[in-house]
Write a protein that holds these residues in place. Structure first.
Motif, PDB file in Angstrom:
ATOM      1  N   ALA A   1      26.949  60.448 -11.214  1.00  0.00           N
ATOM      2  CA  ALA A   1      27.091  58.942 -11.300  1.00  0.00           C
ATOM      3  C   ALA A   1      25.794  58.320 -10.641  1.00  0.00           C
TER       4      ALA A   1
ATOM      5  N   GLU B   1      22.812  59.515 -11.804  1.00  0.00           N
ATOM      6  CA  GLU B   1      21.989  59.524 -12.971  1.00  0.00           C
ATOM      7  C   GLU B   1      22.490  57.981 -13.717  1.00  0.00           C
ATOM      8  N   ASP B   2      23.640  57.629 -13.859  1.00  0.00           N
ATOM      9  CA  ASP B   2      23.907  56.281 -14.420  1.00  0.00           C
ATOM     10  C   ASP B   2      23.557  55.178 -13.632  1.00  0.00           C
ATOM     11  N   GLU B   3      23.652  55.484 -12.116  1.00  0.00           N
ATOM     12  CA  GLU B   3      23.334  54.223 -11.499  1.00  0.00           C
ATOM     13  C   GLU B   3      21.561  54.064 -11.390  1.00  0.00           C
TER      14      GLU B   3
ATOM     15  N   ALA C   1      20.634  52.549 -14.693  1.00  0.00           N
ATOM     16  CA  ALA C   1      21.058  51.084 -14.400  1.00  0.00           C
ATOM     17  C   ALA C   1      20.075  50.316 -13.640  1.00  0.00           C
TER      18      ALA C   1
ATOM     19  N   HIS D   1      18.753  56.337 -19.979  1.00  0.00           N
ATOM     20  CA  HIS D   1      18.968  57.628 -19.450  1.00  0.00           C
ATOM     21  C   HIS D   1      18.023  58.144 -18.279  1.00  0.00           C
TER      22      HIS D   1
END
Ligand SMILES: Cc1ncc(COP(=O)(O)O)c(C=O)c1O
Length: 361
Positions: free
Chosen positions: A40, A42-44, A47, A53
């Protein structure tokens, strides 16, 4: 009033109950490595940066070594790196088998430029490490235009604008950093899916599927507890970065620029100053005078990296600006919560130290 060099406690205090709960949740869940919080975060983080990535790793030094390996850097290659930086920027190179080639920096921004990098290029240059020093953002586009891949060492520049623009960039989440966890942590960020896959493979022992081990990799992972903490801190980063910019504004308004040379943002950059580093002659006298008034300060890179014993083999470059900066830089208090009153205090202490050098005190 004493003014510390940085203040990590005050910004974290209101978040403490949520951090305690997040740590307890990880303990209850018993997933400690590469679990849901790392995925999570890594995604945040990706973003937040607006990139495709982000891959969590164990620290910012590994992030650099792994990014270089992902670019294919290896034995027989040269990697250009500034000497006026934290030692790890260059230390990350020899483990790939490549050789560090040191370059100079701009005296005002303290970052590398296309010219300083160009002067250090060799026929064997495979990559450049451009350090976003003190939160200032290196002119990556101009360096990439030289035709050589750039790894942006953004360890000190979380929250700076613009964010990373190189094909691959690295972060450190060391506790004192702009986005710092409660131990070691780091990340590699990139828009390139193939590079991202290679980074994921390298951080996990050189294996794509955790069954077959195709490469000599690393055991270098961000752990779940640090990721859970970083997920709470990340939404605060923008506000903290604004606080750092406001602190620089307070210094400006308090007249600091009349006493010492202020750091200059690179063109188009809004730095989230990680360290606020001024330049002056007689920095030891100045530091002593500030200390007498309870104001903390620190010389960070007095011996530049190319003059460190471990770099002897590669340290023969002539870097006049680096040598000059090493002798004339001084970090003064900086944090997201530095107030105008504290800035006034620092400037008053500096004025007094300038009036009464320590020999006459
Ligand atoms: C410019 C720079 N590069 C790399 C690093 C290495 O990061 P870490 O301490 O997380 O390994 C740091 C910080 O310590 C740094 O300031």
């Amino acid at each position: 009033m004493a003014v510390p060099l940085f203040d990590t406690r005050t910004p974290l205090a209101p978040l403490r109950p949520r951090i305690d709960a997040a740590i307890a949740e990880v303990l209850d869940g018993q997933r400690f490595i590469l679990g849901p919080n790392v995925a999570a975060f890594e995604d945040e983080f990706a973003a937040y940066l607006g990139c495709a990535h982000a891959i969590g790793v164990a620290n910012g030094t590994d992030a650099l070594t792994i990014a270089l390996r992902a670019l294919g850097v290896g034995p027989g290659d040269d990697v250009v790196v500034p000497s006026f930086t934290f030692y790890a920027s260059a230390e990350a190179i020899p483990p790939t088998g490549a050789r560090p080639v040191f370059c100079d920096v701009d005296p005002e921004t303290m970052c590398v430029t296309a010219e300083t990098v160009k002067a250090a290029l060799t026929p064997r240059t495979k990559a450049v490490i451009a350090v976003d020093l003190f939160g200032n953002v290196a002119p990556v586009g101009e360096i990439e235009a030289l035709g050589v891949p750039v790894v942006e060492d953004a360890a000190q520049a979380a929250g700076s604008r613009p964010g990373p623009r190189s094909a691959i960039a690295t972060y450190s989440f060391f506790p004192s950093k702009n986005l710092g966890c409660f131990g070691d942590g780091g990340a590699v960020v990139t828009d390139d899916s193939e590079l991202a896959d290679r980074v994921r493979m390298l951080r996990f022992h050189g294996s794509y599927d955790k069954v077959t081990y195709q490469h000599i990799g690393y055991n270098s992972r961000l752990d779940e507890i640090q990721a859970a903490i970083l997920r709470i801190l990340l939404p605060e980063l923008e506000g903290w970065a604004e606080g750092r910019r406001a602190a620089a504004g307070h210094y400006d308004a308090a007249g600091l620029g009349e006493l010492v040379t202020l750091p200059r943002p690179t063109e188009g950059c809004r730095p989230a100053w990680h360290l606020y580093v001024v330049r002056a002659q007689g920095i030891d006298e100045l530091a002593a005078g500030l200390g007498d008034a309870g104001v903390a300060s620190k010389v960070y890179y007095r011996t530049p990296v190319h003059r460190q014993p471990a770099m002897r083999e590669w340290g023969d470059a002539q870097l006049p600006v680096t040598d000059e900066l090493a002798a004339t830089h001084l970090a003064i208090p900086m944090s997201p919560v530095l107030t105008r009153a504290q800035a006034d205090e620092v400037v008053a202490a500096m004025r007094a130290a300038r009036r009464e050098p320590s020999s006459s005190r």
